[in-house]
Design a protein around this motif. Structure first.
Motif, mmCIF file in Angstrom:
data_model
loop_
_atom_site.group_PDB
_atom_site.id
_atom_site.type_symbol
_atom_site.label_atom_id
_atom_site.label_comp_id
_atom_site.label_asym_id
_atom_site.label_seq_id
_atom_site.Cartn_x
_atom_site.Cartn_y
_atom_site.Cartn_z
ATOM 1 N N GLY A 51 -47.020 6.538 49.713
ATOM 2 C CA GLY A 51 -48.129 6.484 50.647
ATOM 3 C C GLY A 51 -48.806 5.140 50.817
ATOM 4 N N ILE A 52 -48.294 4.097 50.160
ATOM 5 C CA ILE A 52 -48.894 2.771 50.279
ATOM 6 C C ILE A 52 -47.790 1.767 50.608
ATOM 7 N N ASP A 53 -48.033 0.946 51.615
ATOM 8 C CA ASP A 53 -47.086 -0.110 51.963
ATOM 9 C C ASP A 53 -47.348 -1.290 51.043
ATOM 10 N N MET A 54 -46.415 -1.567 50.140
ATOM 11 C CA MET A 54 -46.581 -2.661 49.185
ATOM 12 C C MET A 54 -45.952 -3.962 49.693
ATOM 13 N N GLY A 55 -45.559 -3.976 50.960
ATOM 14 C CA GLY A 55 -44.971 -5.187 51.519
ATOM 15 C C GLY A 55 -43.491 -5.275 51.201
ATOM 16 N N PHE A 56 -42.899 -6.357 51.632
ATOM 17 C CA PHE A 56 -41.463 -6.573 51.448
ATOM 18 C C PHE A 56 -41.213 -7.096 50.045
ATOM 19 N N ASN A 57 -40.478 -6.350 49.246
ATOM 20 C CA ASN A 57 -40.174 -6.800 47.883
ATOM 21 C C ASN A 57 -38.777 -6.362 47.483
ATOM 22 N N LEU A 58 -37.802 -6.856 48.168
ATOM 23 C CA LEU A 58 -36.403 -6.527 47.886
ATOM 24 C C LEU A 58 -35.866 -7.497 46.847
ATOM 25 N N PHE A 59 -35.325 -6.960 45.763
ATOM 26 C CA PHE A 59 -34.752 -7.769 44.693
ATOM 27 C C PHE A 59 -33.248 -7.500 44.645
ATOM 28 N N ILE A 60 -32.465 -8.550 44.606
ATOM 29 C CA ILE A 60 -31.007 -8.432 44.527
ATOM 30 C C ILE A 60 -30.604 -8.652 43.079
ATOM 31 N N LEU A 61 -29.966 -7.660 42.486
ATOM 32 C CA LEU A 61 -29.513 -7.765 41.108
ATOM 33 C C LEU A 61 -28.130 -8.399 41.093
ATOM 34 N N ARG A 62 -27.938 -9.363 40.215
ATOM 35 C CA ARG A 62 -26.676 -10.098 40.098
ATOM 36 C C ARG A 62 -26.020 -9.767 38.764
ATOM 37 N N PRO A 63 -24.682 -9.690 38.748
ATOM 38 C CA PRO A 63 -23.999 -9.356 37.492
ATOM 39 C C PRO A 63 -24.006 -10.531 36.507
ATOM 40 N N ASP A 64 -24.160 -10.192 35.223
ATOM 41 C CA ASP A 64 -24.014 -11.205 34.184
ATOM 42 C C ASP A 64 -22.551 -11.221 33.720
ATOM 43 N N LYS A 65 -22.254 -11.928 32.650
ATOM 44 C CA LYS A 65 -20.864 -12.057 32.168
ATOM 45 C C LYS A 65 -20.266 -10.736 31.709
ATOM 46 N N LYS A 66 -21.124 -9.796 31.311
ATOM 47 C CA LYS A 66 -20.653 -8.485 30.848
ATOM 48 C C LYS A 66 -20.598 -7.456 31.974
ATOM 49 N N GLY A 67 -20.972 -7.850 33.201
ATOM 50 C CA GLY A 67 -20.936 -6.933 34.330
ATOM 51 C C GLY A 67 -22.195 -6.116 34.520
ATOM 52 N N VAL A 68 -23.261 -6.425 33.763
ATOM 53 C CA VAL A 68 -24.539 -5.733 33.913
ATOM 54 C C VAL A 68 -25.332 -6.458 34.991
ATOM 55 N N PHE A 69 -25.804 -5.710 35.981
ATOM 56 C CA PHE A 69 -26.570 -6.285 37.088
ATOM 57 C C PHE A 69 -28.026 -6.426 36.653
ATOM 58 N N ARG A 70 -28.606 -7.638 36.873
ATOM 59 C CA ARG A 70 -29.954 -7.921 36.384
ATOM 60 C C ARG A 70 -30.767 -8.681 37.429
ATOM 61 N N ALA A 71 -32.081 -8.469 37.380
ATOM 62 C CA ALA A 71 -33.015 -9.255 38.193
ATOM 63 C C ALA A 71 -34.362 -9.292 37.476
ATOM 64 N N THR A 72 -34.996 -10.458 37.519
ATOM 65 C CA THR A 72 -36.361 -10.589 37.024
ATOM 66 C C THR A 72 -37.288 -10.309 38.194
ATOM 67 N N VAL A 73 -38.211 -9.375 37.999
ATOM 68 C CA VAL A 73 -39.082 -8.917 39.081
ATOM 69 C C VAL A 73 -40.530 -8.930 38.609
ATOM 70 N N SER A 74 -41.447 -8.730 39.523
ATOM 71 C CA SER A 74 -42.852 -8.544 39.165
ATOM 72 C C SER A 74 -43.481 -7.578 40.161
ATOM 73 N N LEU A 75 -44.434 -6.823 39.685
ATOM 74 C CA LEU A 75 -45.146 -5.866 40.523
ATOM 75 C C LEU A 75 -46.317 -6.555 41.214
ATOM 76 N N PRO A 76 -46.568 -6.220 42.468
ATOM 77 C CA PRO A 76 -47.793 -6.717 43.100
ATOM 78 C C PRO A 76 -48.998 -6.006 42.492
ATOM 79 N N PHE A 77 -50.154 -6.580 42.673
ATOM 80 C CA PHE A 77 -51.390 -5.975 42.177
ATOM 81 C C PHE A 77 -51.837 -4.901 43.160
ATOM 82 N N CYS A 78 -52.130 -3.709 42.675
ATOM 83 C CA CYS A 78 -52.592 -2.616 43.530
ATOM 84 C C CYS A 78 -54.113 -2.554 43.455
ATOM 85 N N VAL A 79 -54.765 -2.785 44.581
ATOM 86 C CA VAL A 79 -56.231 -2.822 44.610
ATOM 87 C C VAL A 79 -56.852 -1.447 44.378
#
Length: 152
Positions: free
Chosen positions: A99-127
């Motif tokens: 029910g809340i539009d948090m804006g555009f926050n698409l994160f693309i996960l990339r594979p590491d050497k072991k094939g695990v897909f990872r991304a460092t992300v952060s949450l926006p602040f919810c007022v």
């Protein structure tokens, strides 16, 4: 004479801009974005301990490293089964609230050497102070929603 050219051209430019916006919205919805896309809801007791999710009949593991708090970095990871590690083409994540539009926050996960897909992300602040979030994953066009709650 030049002002008359602009008077005739601006309606065409406006129509072209509206058409471009319509096309972009439909393209986003068709590729799995926006509120129009259906996602399978997955219950996970703790993303910090990881969870098994089913994608095309195979068990993937999904988890987080770090404490998910607003404006702080943490990691999302998706581990495909060993047989599928090389064939997974796309893993994307969004962090949303019902029910809340948090804006555009698409994160693309990339594979590491072991094939695990990872991304460092952060949450926006919810007022509003809400802490109920959804991790929406797109794994090769299979959409999953994993609800989670943040710490303050």
């Amino acid at each position: 004479m030049k002002p008359r050219v602009w008077l005739r051209a601006w309606p065409l430019a406006l129509i072209a801009l509206i058409a471009l916006g319509y096309w972009a919205d439909k393209t986003w919805a068709l590729r799995g974005g926006g509120d129009n896309a259906q996602a399978m809801r997955v219950v996970c007791a703790s993303l910090a301990n990881s969870c098994a999710v089913e994608v095309d009949g195979e068990a993937f593991r999904v988890g987080m490293i770090g404490d998910p708090k607003p404006l702080a970095n943490f990691e999302i990871w998706v581990a495909p089964p060993a047989a599928r590690a090389k064939s997974v083409r796309k893993v994307e994540a969004q962090l949303t609230m019902e029910g809340i539009d948090m804006g555009f926050n698409l994160f693309i996960l990339r594979p590491d050497k072991k094939g695990v897909f990872r991304a460092t992300v952060s949450l926006p602040f919810c007022v509003t102070g809400r802490r109920d979030w959804n991790l929406v994953l797109d794994i090769d066009n299979t959409r999953l929603t994993v609800p989670f709650v943040t710490n303050l």
